[in-house]
Design an enzyme around this catalytic site. Structure first.
Site, short mmCIF file in Angstrom:
data_model
loop_
_atom_site.label_atom_id
_atom_site.label_comp_id
_atom_site.label_asym_id
_atom_site.label_seq_id
_atom_site.Cartn_x
_atom_site.Cartn_y
_atom_site.Cartn_z
N ASP B 273 38.92 -25.90 7.86
CA ASP B 273 37.67 -26.84 7.89
C ASP B 273 36.95 -26.45 6.31
O ASP B 273 36.71 -25.32 6.13
CB ASP B 273 36.67 -26.29 8.81
CG ASP B 273 35.55 -27.22 8.66
OD1 ASP B 273 34.45 -26.71 9.63
OD2 ASP B 273 35.64 -28.40 8.40
N GLU B 276 34.65 -23.64 5.64
CA GLU B 276 34.80 -22.30 5.66
C GLU B 276 35.23 -22.06 4.29
O GLU B 276 35.44 -20.75 4.02
CB GLU B 276 36.44 -22.22 6.38
CG GLU B 276 36.16 -22.24 7.75
CD GLU B 276 35.19 -20.93 8.30
OE1 GLU B 276 36.07 -19.70 8.09
OE2 GLU B 276 34.35 -20.98 8.96
N ASP B 308 37.31 -24.09 13.11
CA ASP B 308 37.53 -23.81 12.01
C ASP B 308 38.69 -24.10 11.52
O ASP B 308 39.02 -24.15 10.41
CB ASP B 308 37.16 -22.43 11.71
CG ASP B 308 35.47 -22.28 11.83
OD1 ASP B 308 34.90 -21.28 12.71
OD2 ASP B 308 34.76 -22.99 11.86
#
Lengths: 417, 556
Positions: B273, B276, B308
């Site tokens: 993601d 992140e 994530d």
């Protein structure tokens, strides 16, 4: 009827005895059902036979009527009694369901849990800490041989169903407490298995791993957590480890293996066996973990039962807090404003713009009704000014349309956006 | 109008003789008139003319013309007046009927399609056509899902459109929006369903009737043209994220469920993601990406609407000679998803309530193997707002109560190592498997299977990411439930219970109106049974709701 009859009697009778006849008032009639006709008929027959001569049919009819009335009343009474009984039973059922639910509440559920500890663990010096803590918390625990050596498992008593004995269910969580040496054994076994590219369902060769994998093969639902602790370490190195905060590093370096190698083993254990590994410093940590799992298990039944899954959104969250409303309705203004904010992309400022012009849902709806065309209604709120820092903006057509649809749509599944 | 002989690149269909010559004539007159006078309305008329030119079927009235873009009330009224006048003068002649229509049908060569090109005006026909085809199938469910609609549109478009993918997609969804605006199509439910309104159905049926009369041979020709067209078109790489209505569909993904990726035809790629990798303590976040790069993991940064990290099986597509960019292959999401939490994040999210909401969304995302990656512990957790014991309990709860797999690591580097090794293992795990595409819309979710072999029936990445959007489209019902919960002590299960009886604000208000006394209104909801225990809502809450919805005066 009785009046007619009495009239006859009065006319015919000459004796005083007939006047002594008990008051045949309607009230009395209803109370003393079976009594009255009989007594009347009997008094009829005992008093002067001449005037009291009712035809047989009349008596029969009389009896019939009273019987019918009596039956009707009986039925009514029975029906009411049945209703009452049903309500009582319903209440009873709900009370019992509430009691059962209450038993599942975490604070009560914890008393129905039993922690089973493998005796092999007690050979460790500091394992007393675990037992003492559990005793202090007054949680039930037993020492008994486990399927997997060095493990701790949980069982939960199920609510008693009728006359059956207490049944219990085994929980899916299993905690293994391993020494560093044991864990090393596991690592080596796994590496062998990986190296040989063998069948995934092989049970491996290690003393620790083999029985574990066998057990998992039998019961795939188990969730195993390996707690790896360096029991050999002395007190000082342990406190050092704790203050450093990363026991893993020391433990791993003690294993004498590369981090990556260990990681591979850990990932294998996760993907193929759903086993998670935690590196801990001491029995205190082990105890803490066991307590945490126990508490979590006590929360689980209640949570699973009461989680409302019908709503397509999470019911936890700051938006769901709700505003307090008093008996007289004060506080509803805030509720109304927050209601408008439940639409996507509607800010508090926009909501207050709406509520200032339309201080209640009714006000908004009445305003809609006053407008003729759908297009006008859709656009009713478009021009309302929103006070934001600095510039003044309008609510806009999009939000106006959505608010309109929200409050007037008849199809619950209609998408607003 | 161009003569109907040649077929050029970019236009696969020959323009027929106009099926609505009268309307066209009048609009042209109006336009020229306005042009002479220098009025701006000439452009409006021109736009209407353009739309009319693309519409292949005869219109029977000015009212019908309203479905076309750029035909508003004004123009239709004018045309209607003209039509009336014309009919009076020449007998009832419907524009486009009679001789013109016969001509149109007769002149149909095999090069023509009954479905027009995808451009603004033509899209309406396309969609009504699609709907009608589906609705005529006996036992059809009566609506179409987003993916279904897009897939059908794509396959019909493929033959005739030369516009780039993204442009085509925009065109499709903006047409749908217009259809909704014009009240021909209605969008309901979550996940979204599209169905025809009564008006739309009437119109669609007429279109279908008209289309039936036309030849079907054109299909073969179209395939031919399609074949040669594809080579010319410049392949485009699509970005995976999109904030527009429809999810992007790669050129090859025109099919639906049942598509397969054979062993060896795909790579396993880690998706990170992008949040992140940015924001916050930038250097630390970028460290994750650096580590991944150093480890040589195949990864891709993209916007994930939930979670994530996850993995996709991406189709291997060889580069096309003569083109720089490799066309995007199909992507299926593997059954695993990772939510990464540093201790301070965990603390913050528990305090502000995001913790539970995030887990809720993860549980519903369609993937079964949920992983909670907890970073840090011990010292890093010691000076946070919540005591360490609380945080550890939260982590254990996530495993025991929520059923996640909890992976504990010390720091970013270990997270990267973990993700690296997971990627390698997953590649190995899936390397000899055939993956089948499953559509969540059509087939629902697969059953959970924590330790068995991971599922090979997978959702496409587009469908997954699109379905997990945070602020999804709301339905009336959903908003009503949230609104009811704004009253303190009106909890989720009470709201759900009320909704069962009155599923929209309209429904509840109508019920209040039907009551014969204020007292009755006050008690309207008191007897509703709520929750597992079926307890009464109670007179107090019933009264509060009554006060809210029935008070004439201002609320305070």
């Amino acid at each position: 009827m009785s009046v007619l009859r009495r009239a006859k009697e009065w006319e015919i009778s000459e004796s005083e005895g007939s006047d002594v006849e008990p008051e045949p008032s309607p009230n009395r009639r209803s109370e003393t059902q079976s009594g009255a006709p009989l007594s009347e008929s009997s008094s009829c027959t005992t008093a002067s036979p001449a005037r009291r001569r009712r035809t047989k049919e009349e008596i029969e009819a009389d009896r019939q009527r009273t019987k019918e009335r009596k039956e009707a009343r009986e039925m009514q009474r029975a029906a009411r009694a049945q209703e009452k009984e049903e309500r009582r039973r319903e209440q009873q059922r709900r009370r019992e369901a509430a009691k059962e639910l209450k038993k599942l509440r975490p604070e009560n559920c914890i008393r129905s849990l039993n922690i089973s500890i493998d005796p092999a663990l007690l050979q460790q010096e500091d394992s007393d800490l675990l037992l003492d803590t559990l005793a202090l918390l007054e949680w039930r625990f037993t020492i008994e041989s486990q399927q997997i050596s060095h493990s701790i498992t949980w069982t939960r008593d199920l609510p008693q169903q009728g006359d059956e004995g207490q049944s219990s269910v085994e929980e899916d969580q299993v905690v293994l407490v391993l020494t560093l040496a044991d864990f090393l054994d596991v690592v080596i076994c796994v590496k062998e298995m990986l190296g040989s590219e063998g069948d995934e369902t092989e049970t491996g060769t290690g003393a620790v791993l083999s029985p574990l994998l066998e057990c998992l093969n039998r019961d795939a639902k188990k969730v195993v957590t390996m707690l790896v602790t360096d029991f050999e370490a002395d007190y000082s190195s342990r406190t050092e480890a704790r203050s450093e905060g990363f026991p893993e590093q020391r433990l791993r370096s003690k294993l004498g293996m590369k981090n990556l190698d260990i990681e591979e083993v850990l990932v294998y254990l996760q993907l193929y066996k759903n086993i998670s590994v935690v590196f801990l410093v001491s029995w205190q940590d082990v105890t803490d973990h066991v307590c945490a799992v126990t508490k979590a298990l006590s929360k689980r039944p209640f949570k699973l039962l009461t989680e409302p899954s019908e709503l397509p959104f999470c019911v936890d969250g700051s938006w769901a807090a709700g505003a307090r409303v008093d008996r007289d309705g004060s506080g509803l203004g805030l509720v109304w404003s927050r209601q408008i904010q439940q639409l996507n992309r509607v800010s508090p400022a926009v909501a207050s713009a709406v509520t200032e012009s339309f201080p209640s849902p009714r006000a908004l709806l009445q305003a809609y009704q006053k407008l003729e065309s759908e297009a006008e209604r859709k656009g009713m709120l478009t021009g309302l000014l929103v006070k934001t820092e600095g510039k003044e903006r309008r609510i806009g057509a999009e939000i106006s349309a959505r608010v309109y649809r929200c409050f007037t749509a008849q199809n619950p599944q209609l998408v607003l956006d | 109008m161009p003569a109907p002989e040649s077929v050029r690149w970019g236009r696969k269909r020959v323009l027929p003789v106009c099926p609505n010559p009268l309307f066209l004539k009048w609009l042209t007159e109006l336009r020229d008139d306005a042009k002479e006078k220098g009025l701006k309305i000439q452009f409006t008329y021109q736009k209407a003319i353009n739309s009319l030119n693309k519409y292949p079927l005869p219109l029977r009235s000015a009212k019908e013309a309203k479905i076309l873009q750029n035909f508003g009330d004004g123009i239709c009224k004018i045309l209607d007046d003209r039509l009336q006048r014309h009919s009076r003068e020449n007998g009832t002649v419907l524009p486009g009927h009679g001789r013109q229509r016969a001509e149109l049908l007769g002149e149909q060569t095999t090069k023509q399609r009954s479905v027009p090109e995808i451009r603004s005006g033509g899209c309406f026909c396309l969609f009504l056509f699609i709907f009608v085809c589906f609705l005529q199938v006996p036992g059809h469910k009566g609506f179409m899902f987003k993916m279904e609609l897009q897939a059908e549109a794509q396959s019909l478009c493929d033959g005739s459109c030369s516009a780039p993918d993204l442009g085509r997609k925009h065109s499709i969804w903006s047409s749908v929006r217009t259809l909704i605006q014009k009240n021909l199509v209605v969008k309901t439910h979550n996940p979204a369903r599209f169905s025809l309104t009564e008006e739309g159905r009437v119109l669609a049926e007429r279109l279908a009737a008209a289309a039936e009369e036309e030849e079907e041979e054109e299909e073969e020709e179209v395939v031919d043209l399609t074949g040669s067209a594809d080579e010319e078109e410049e392949p485009q790489v699509l970005t995976a994220d999109d904030d527009d209505e429809g999810p992007p569909v790669s050129q090859t993904a025109s099919g639906m469920s049942g598509e397969r990726l054979l062993p060896g035809s795909f790579d396993v790629v880690l998706c990170v993601d992008f949040i992140e990798t940015t924001g916050g303590a930038r250097h630390r976040k970028q460290e994750l990406v650096r580590e991944l790069q150093r480890n040589g993991v195949a990864f891709d940064v993209r916007k994930l609407n939930v979670g994530d990290f996850l993995w996709v099986a991406r189709e291997k597509i060889p580069p096309v000679p003569g083109a720089l960019r490799v066309p995007a292959g199909r992507e299926l999401v593997l059954d695993f998803i990772v939510e990464r939490k540093r201790m301070d994040d965990l603390c913050g999210s528990i305090i502000d309530g995001r913790f539970r909401e995030q887990k809720f969304r993860l549980k519903r995302c369609g993937l079964q193997r949920l992983i909670y990656l907890v970073e840090g512990g011990g010292a890093s957790a010691s000076h946070l707002s919540l005591p360490e014991a609380t945080l550890q309990q939260a982590v254990v709860n996530t495993q025991v109560v929520d059923g996640f797999f909890v992976k504990r690591v010390q720091d970013v580097r270990e997270s990267a190592a973990y993700l690296t090794i997971m990627t390698r293992y997953l590649s190995k795990l899936y390397q000899n498997r055939t993956l089948t595409r499953r559509s969540r819309e059509l087939e629902g979710d697969a059953g959970a299977d924590a330790t068995g072999s991971p599922s090979c029936s997978l959702i496409s990445f587009e469908e997954f990411n699109h379905g997990a959007v945070k602020n999804k489209c709301q339905t009336v019902r959903e908003v009503f439930a949230r609104q009811l919960m704004q009253i303190s002590s009106l909890s989720g299960d009470k709201a759900a219970a009320i909704l069962e009886r009155y599923s929209t604000p309209h429904s509840l208000l109508a019920a209040y109106d039907r009551c014969s006394s204020e007292a009755e209104k006050e008690k309207l909801l008191a007897g509703i049974r709520c929750g597992k225990l079926q307890r009464n809502l109670g007179p107090a809450l019933s009264r509060t709701v009554y006060q809210l919805y029935c008070s004439d005066g201002a609320l305070s």
